[in-house]
Design an enzyme around this catalytic site. Structure first.
Site, PDB file in Angstrom:
ATOM      1  N   TYR A   1       2.458 -24.556   4.507  1.00 21.84           N
ATOM      2  CA  TYR A   1       1.457 -25.247   3.541  1.00 21.84           C
ATOM      3  C   TYR A   1       1.807 -26.670   3.584  1.00 21.84           C
ATOM      4  CZ  TYR A   1      -0.570 -20.691   2.192  1.00 21.84           C
ATOM      5  OH  TYR A   1      -0.947 -19.530   2.244  1.00 21.84           O
TER       6      TYR A   1
ATOM      7  N   LYS B   1      -2.240  -4.292  15.949  1.00 21.22           N
ATOM      8  CA  LYS B   1      -2.696  -2.801  15.299  1.00 21.22           C
ATOM      9  C   LYS B   1      -3.686  -2.228  16.205  1.00 21.22           C
ATOM     10  CE  LYS B   1      -2.066  -1.611  11.558  1.00 21.22           C
ATOM     11  NZ  LYS B   1      -0.918  -0.632  11.093  1.00 21.22           N
TER      12      LYS B   1
ATOM     13  N   ILE C   1       0.922  -1.151   0.205  1.00 21.58           N
ATOM     14  CA  ILE C   1       0.019  -0.081   0.010  1.00 21.58           C
ATOM     15  C   ILE C   1       0.814   1.163   0.156  1.00 21.58           C
ATOM     16  CG2 ILE C   1      -1.907   1.242   1.396  1.00 21.58           C
ATOM     17  CD1 ILE C   1      -2.595  -1.259   2.423  1.00 21.58           C
TER      18      ILE C   1
ATOM     19  N   LYS D   1      12.200  -0.198   6.340  1.00 18.55           N
ATOM     20  CA  LYS D   1      13.199  -1.397   6.496  1.00 18.55           C
ATOM     21  C   LYS D   1      13.781  -2.140   5.749  1.00 18.55           C
ATOM     22  CE  LYS D   1      14.129  -4.509  10.466  1.00 18.55           C
ATOM     23  NZ  LYS D   1      13.095  -5.189  11.836  1.00 18.55           N
TER      24      LYS D   1
ATOM     25  N   TYR E   1      -2.115 -10.308  14.950  1.00 18.63           N
ATOM     26  CA  TYR E   1      -1.886  -9.157  14.203  1.00 18.63           C
ATOM     27  C   TYR E   1      -2.851  -7.905  14.275  1.00 18.63           C
ATOM     28  CZ  TYR E   1      -2.746  -6.284   9.940  1.00 18.63           C
ATOM     29  OH  TYR E   1      -3.106  -4.989   9.064  1.00 18.63           O
TER      30      TYR E   1
ATOM     31  N   ASP F   1      -7.794 -25.235   8.429  1.00 18.30           N
ATOM     32  CA  ASP F   1      -8.205 -23.710   8.656  1.00 18.30           C
ATOM     33  C   ASP F   1      -7.142 -23.058   9.559  1.00 18.30           C
ATOM     34  OD1 ASP F   1      -9.708 -21.539   8.401  1.00 18.30           O
ATOM     35  OD2 ASP F   1     -11.409 -22.243   9.558  1.00 18.30           O
TER      36      ASP F   1
ATOM     37  N   LEU G   1      -3.810 -13.703  -0.085  1.00 13.65           N
ATOM     38  CA  LEU G   1      -4.759 -14.554  -0.818  1.00 13.65           C
ATOM     39  C   LEU G   1      -4.594 -14.466  -2.369  1.00 13.65           C
ATOM     40  CD1 LEU G   1      -7.018 -16.968  -0.698  1.00 13.65           C
ATOM     41  CD2 LEU G   1      -8.563 -15.190  -0.762  1.00 13.65           C
TER      42      LEU G   1
ATOM     43  N   THR H   1      -6.271  -0.826  10.257  1.00  7.28           N
ATOM     44  CA  THR H   1      -7.062  -2.125   9.396  1.00  7.28           C
ATOM     45  C   THR H   1      -8.561  -2.235  10.352  1.00  7.28           C
ATOM     46  OG1 THR H   1      -7.310  -4.407   9.210  1.00  7.28           O
ATOM     47  CG2 THR H   1      -5.808  -3.706  11.023  1.00  7.28           C
ATOM     48  N   ASP H   2      -9.631  -2.832   9.275  1.00  8.13           N
ATOM     49  CA  ASP H   2     -10.657  -2.922  10.102  1.00  8.13           C
ATOM     50  C   ASP H   2     -10.682  -4.240  11.028  1.00  8.13           C
ATOM     51  OD1 ASP H   2     -10.655  -4.954   8.117  1.00  8.13           O
ATOM     52  OD2 ASP H   2     -12.416  -4.782   7.259  1.00  8.13           O
ATOM     53  N   GLU H   3      -9.673  -5.012  10.888  1.00  9.04           N
ATOM     54  CA  GLU H   3      -9.566  -6.338  11.769  1.00  9.04           C
ATOM     55  C   GLU H   3      -9.621  -5.835  13.168  1.00  9.04           C
ATOM     56  OE1 GLU H   3      -6.975  -9.162   9.943  1.00  9.04           O
ATOM     57  OE2 GLU H   3      -6.963  -8.370   7.996  1.00  9.04           O
TER      58      GLU H   3
ATOM     59  N   ILE I   1      -7.076 -23.594   0.283  1.00  8.33           N
ATOM     60  CA  ILE I   1      -8.354 -22.738   0.769  1.00  8.33           C
ATOM     61  C   ILE I   1      -8.739 -23.227   2.169  1.00  8.33           C
ATOM     62  CG2 ILE I   1     -10.926 -22.300   0.489  1.00  8.33           C
ATOM     63  CD1 ILE I   1      -9.112 -21.771  -2.096  1.00  8.33           C
TER      64      ILE I   1
ATOM     65  N   ALA J   1      -4.424  -7.757  17.200  1.00 11.66           N
ATOM     66  CA  ALA J   1      -4.270  -7.020  18.315  1.00 11.66           C
ATOM     67  C   ALA J   1      -3.374  -6.010  18.626  1.00 11.66           C
ATOM     68  CB  ALA J   1      -3.968  -8.275  19.378  1.00 11.66           C
TER      69      ALA J   1
HETATM   70  P1  NAD Z   1       3.334  -4.678   3.622  1.00  5.14           P
HETATM   71  O1  NAD Z   1       3.589  -5.969   4.518  1.00  5.14           O
HETATM   72  O2  NAD Z   1       3.127  -5.068   2.269  1.00  5.14           O
HETATM   73  O3  NAD Z   1       4.390  -3.455   3.683  1.00  5.14           O
HETATM   74  C1  NAD Z   1       5.090  -3.029   4.920  1.00  5.14           C
HETATM   75  C2  NAD Z   1       6.179  -2.523   4.779  1.00  5.14           C
HETATM   76  O4  NAD Z   1       6.458  -2.032   6.153  1.00  5.14           O
HETATM   77  C3  NAD Z   1       7.236  -3.172   4.203  1.00  5.14           C
HETATM   78  O5  NAD Z   1       7.779  -2.314   3.023  1.00  5.14           O
HETATM   79  C4  NAD Z   1       8.158  -3.194   5.105  1.00  5.14           C
HETATM   80  O6  NAD Z   1       9.635  -3.338   4.724  1.00  5.14           O
HETATM   81  C5  NAD Z   1       8.057  -2.067   6.250  1.00  5.14           C
HETATM   82  N1  NAD Z   1       8.497  -2.302   7.398  1.00  5.14           N
HETATM   83  C6  NAD Z   1       8.127  -3.472   8.282  1.00  5.14           C
HETATM   84  N2  NAD Z   1       8.737  -3.181   9.466  1.00  5.14           N
HETATM   85  C7  NAD Z   1       9.509  -2.226   9.344  1.00  5.14           C
HETATM   86  C8  NAD Z   1       9.931  -1.383  10.386  1.00  5.14           C
HETATM   87  N3  NAD Z   1      10.241  -1.929  11.773  1.00  5.14           N
HETATM   88  N4  NAD Z   1      10.582  -0.138  10.210  1.00  5.14           N
HETATM   89  C9  NAD Z   1      10.382   0.361   9.064  1.00  5.14           C
HETATM   90  N5  NAD Z   1       9.587  -0.406   7.880  1.00  5.14           N
HETATM   91  C10 NAD Z   1       9.081  -1.502   8.280  1.00  5.14           C
HETATM   92  O7  NAD Z   1       2.039  -4.093   4.157  1.00  5.14           O
HETATM   93  P2  NAD Z   1       0.686  -3.340   3.460  1.00  5.14           P
HETATM   94  O8  NAD Z   1       0.001  -4.377   3.020  1.00  5.14           O
HETATM   95  O9  NAD Z   1       1.243  -2.484   2.539  1.00  5.14           O
HETATM   96  O10 NAD Z   1       0.207  -2.677   4.754  1.00  5.14           O
HETATM   97  C11 NAD Z   1       0.689  -1.177   4.995  1.00  5.14           C
HETATM   98  C12 NAD Z   1      -0.396  -0.838   6.270  1.00  5.14           C
HETATM   99  O11 NAD Z   1      -1.571  -0.816   5.881  1.00  5.14           O
HETATM  100  C13 NAD Z   1       0.045  -1.627   7.329  1.00  5.14           C
HETATM  101  O12 NAD Z   1       0.136  -0.790   8.523  1.00  5.14           O
HETATM  102  C14 NAD Z   1      -1.304  -2.363   7.471  1.00  5.14           C
HETATM  103  O13 NAD Z   1      -1.484  -2.997   8.910  1.00  5.14           O
HETATM  104  C15 NAD Z   1      -2.332  -1.505   6.962  1.00  5.14           C
HETATM  105  N6  NAD Z   1      -3.278  -2.240   6.164  1.00  5.14           N
HETATM  106  C16 NAD Z   1      -3.103  -3.078   5.259  1.00  5.14           C
HETATM  107  C17 NAD Z   1      -4.241  -3.624   4.408  1.00  5.14           C
HETATM  108  C18 NAD Z   1      -4.017  -4.550   3.616  1.00  5.14           C
HETATM  109  O14 NAD Z   1      -5.078  -5.437   3.146  1.00  5.14           O
HETATM  110  N7  NAD Z   1      -3.165  -5.133   3.244  1.00  5.14           N
HETATM  111  C19 NAD Z   1      -5.651  -3.113   4.712  1.00  5.14           C
HETATM  112  C20 NAD Z   1      -5.858  -2.325   5.909  1.00  5.14           C
HETATM  113  C21 NAD Z   1      -4.658  -1.734   6.554  1.00  5.14           C
HETATM  114  P1  TYD Z   2      -5.338 -12.813   3.580  1.00  6.98           P
HETATM  115  O1  TYD Z   2      -5.051 -12.112   2.303  1.00  6.98           O
HETATM  116  O2  TYD Z   2      -4.109 -13.328   4.275  1.00  6.98           O
HETATM  117  O3  TYD Z   2      -5.805 -11.332   4.301  1.00  6.98           O
HETATM  118  P2  TYD Z   2      -6.627 -11.246   5.825  1.00  6.98           P
HETATM  119  O4  TYD Z   2      -6.300 -12.575   6.771  1.00  6.98           O
HETATM  120  O5  TYD Z   2      -5.916 -10.165   6.468  1.00  6.98           O
HETATM  121  O6  TYD Z   2      -7.996 -11.200   5.648  1.00  6.98           O
HETATM  122  O7  TYD Z   2      -6.618 -13.783   3.633  1.00  6.98           O
HETATM  123  C1  TYD Z   2      -7.729 -13.310   3.114  1.00  6.98           C
HETATM  124  C2  TYD Z   2      -8.784 -14.513   3.379  1.00  6.98           C
HETATM  125  O8  TYD Z   2      -8.158 -15.640   2.451  1.00  6.98           O
HETATM  126  C3  TYD Z   2      -8.726 -15.196   4.946  1.00  6.98           C
HETATM  127  O9  TYD Z   2     -10.138 -15.331   4.976  1.00  6.98           O
HETATM  128  C4  TYD Z   2      -7.936 -16.270   4.845  1.00  6.98           C
HETATM  129  C5  TYD Z   2      -8.005 -16.782   3.303  1.00  6.98           C
HETATM  130  N1  TYD Z   2      -6.622 -17.611   2.758  1.00  6.98           N
HETATM  131  C6  TYD Z   2      -6.982 -18.828   2.298  1.00  6.98           C
HETATM  132  O10 TYD Z   2      -8.012 -19.506   2.327  1.00  6.98           O
HETATM  133  N2  TYD Z   2      -5.739 -19.630   1.867  1.00  6.98           N
HETATM  134  C7  TYD Z   2      -4.651 -18.731   1.864  1.00  6.98           C
HETATM  135  O11 TYD Z   2      -3.514 -19.377   1.232  1.00  6.98           O
HETATM  136  C8  TYD Z   2      -4.391 -17.429   2.347  1.00  6.98           C
HETATM  137  C9  TYD Z   2      -3.161 -16.717   2.218  1.00  6.98           C
HETATM  138  C10 TYD Z   2      -5.553 -16.848   2.986  1.00  6.98           C
END
Ligand code: NAD
Ligand code: TYD
Length: 353
Positions: A350, A163, A17, A39, A159, A289, A199, A134-136, A215, A161
């Protein structure tokens, strides 16, 4: 030296992101200096930023948000006056294997960054600390209902917890010290450059490689998908126009069961690779699961829509198709990732599932 209207520190800007957000800010605001602090963990990748690395208003700094001295000198060197904080450990499965790493980066790293911002800034200035979450944090929904900004926190994975804890600290720094903060909580993102542990990219890659499609459980868990560019645009809007101290939920009303999404990916990838319709359906493999697997997430984004006029641009159908196209035409990007470390991770997750 060029004068910039703002000097914004984006943390985690080499991740999925973060790299989309950095690209948006660098291109849209030549009057802002964008300092990307990352990092470069397994999830950080400078290949994600090739198209902006030469821009005059962009600098990359490799640093750890847990290192106070490094942060202090970056704040001084670049006269940082705003933070958009995305750096985090972000994958639920990894948090189940190694919760402490999530406490270190997501909780301690965030508090460290808050401390440096608090100590370096005049707290009567307009400087903003924007925390991306995150909404989690809201836990898991049953068949009905949506998460709103007032839903009680109920995180259930290490995770979420971590956030949730970081969100609480950000609010505490607002209430206690007057730091000007904003928080957004977004649903599951998808799009180009996403690390193939999540996923959608994992399934696309496995279909291409003719590998099993794992899955979890019955595949009936529901996620609410949002294109990463819609997320980045919402962050831009909230950063500029959201009220100080407020929280906004971000989501696009795109709920899908995992298995439904996997069927859509199979259809698209098979079609684009010229395979027979349904050729890859046999790759679907139901596996053990995830522990504590949240059943359903779904966001009510009305506040953001009503107050700031945000609407997502992507339908899930258009966004998923573009994402599939990107992964199919950027095989090098994924091949560079799927090497030693990734293979070890994959085997660990896996092999015995
Ligand atoms: P990502 O894992 O792709 O990227 C995380 C980045 O943070 C990486 O570039 C990593 O090198 C860097 N990083 C990790 N530890 C670090 C540290 N100690 N110091 C400096 N940099 C560090 O994650 P993402 O999916 O891009 O998510 C980005 C943010 O958005 C996160 O805070 C996540 O909780 C939040 N978020 C993600 C989603 C999603 O669906 N991916 C949804 C909602 C919120
Ligand atoms: P994921 O992309 O890890 O996001 P999050 O757990 O943050 O929602 O997983 C999305 C959904 O897909 C989640 O319900 C777990 C499921 N999943 C699988 O069924 N198989 C997989 O290999 C992965 C990575 C996720």
């Amino acid at each position: 030296m060029i004068h910039f209207d703002k000097n914004i520190l984006v943390t985690g800007g080499a991740g999925f992101i973060g790299s989309h957000l950095v690209r948006l800010l660098v291109n849209k605001y030549p009057n802002y200096n964008i300092v990307n602090l990352d990092k470069l963990t397994y999830a950080g990748n400078l290949d994600n930023l090739k198209d902006v690395e030469q821009a005059d208003n962009y600098t990359f700094v490799k640093a750890d948000i847990c290192n106070e001295k490094e942060l202090e000198s970056i704040f001084d060197q670049f006269k940082i006056d705003n933070v958009i904080h995305l750096a985090a450990e972000s994958h639920v499965d990894r948090s189940i294997s190694n919760p402490l790493e999530f406490v270190t980066t997501n909780v301690i790293g965030t508090v460290n960054l808050l401390n440096v911002a608090k100590s370096k800034w005049d707290l009567t200035s307009d400087n903003i600390f924007y925390h991306v979450s995150t909404d989690e944090v809201y836990g898991s929904l049953g068949e009905t209902g949506l998460f709103t900004e007032t839903t009680s926190y109920d995180p259930r994975s290490p995770y979420s917890a971590s956030k949730a804890s970081s969100d609480h600290f950000v609010r505490a720094y607002h209430e206690t010290y007057g730091l000007k903060i904003k928080i957004s909580n977004c649903s599951n993102n998808y799009g180009s450059h996403q690390f193939p542990e999540k996923l959608i990219p994992l399934i696309i890659n496995n279909i291409v490689e003719n590998n099993p499609l794992p899955i979890y459980g019955k595949g009936d868990n529901i996620r609410d998908w949002l294109h990463v560019i819609d997320h980045a645009e919402a962050i831009d809007l909230i950063f500029h126009e959201g009220k100080i101290g407020e929280t906004f939920n971000i989501g696009g009303h795109n709920e899908k069961q995992n298995i439904e999404l996997v069927h859509l990916l199979i259809k698209l990838v098979d079609q684009k690779l010229g395979r027979e319709e349904g050729a890859s359906l046999g790759l679907i493999t139901y596996v053990k699961d995830r522990a504590g697997h949240d059943q359903r997430y779904a966001i009510d984004a009305e506040k953001l829509q009503n107050i700031l006029g945000w609407t997502p641009k992507y339908t899930v159908e258009k966004g998923i198709e573009e994402t599939v196209n990107w992964f199919l035409s950027n095989k090098d990007w994924i091949d560079n990732i799927i090497s030693g470390d990734y293979l070890n991770y994959y085997k660990g997750q896996y092999a015995k599932r």
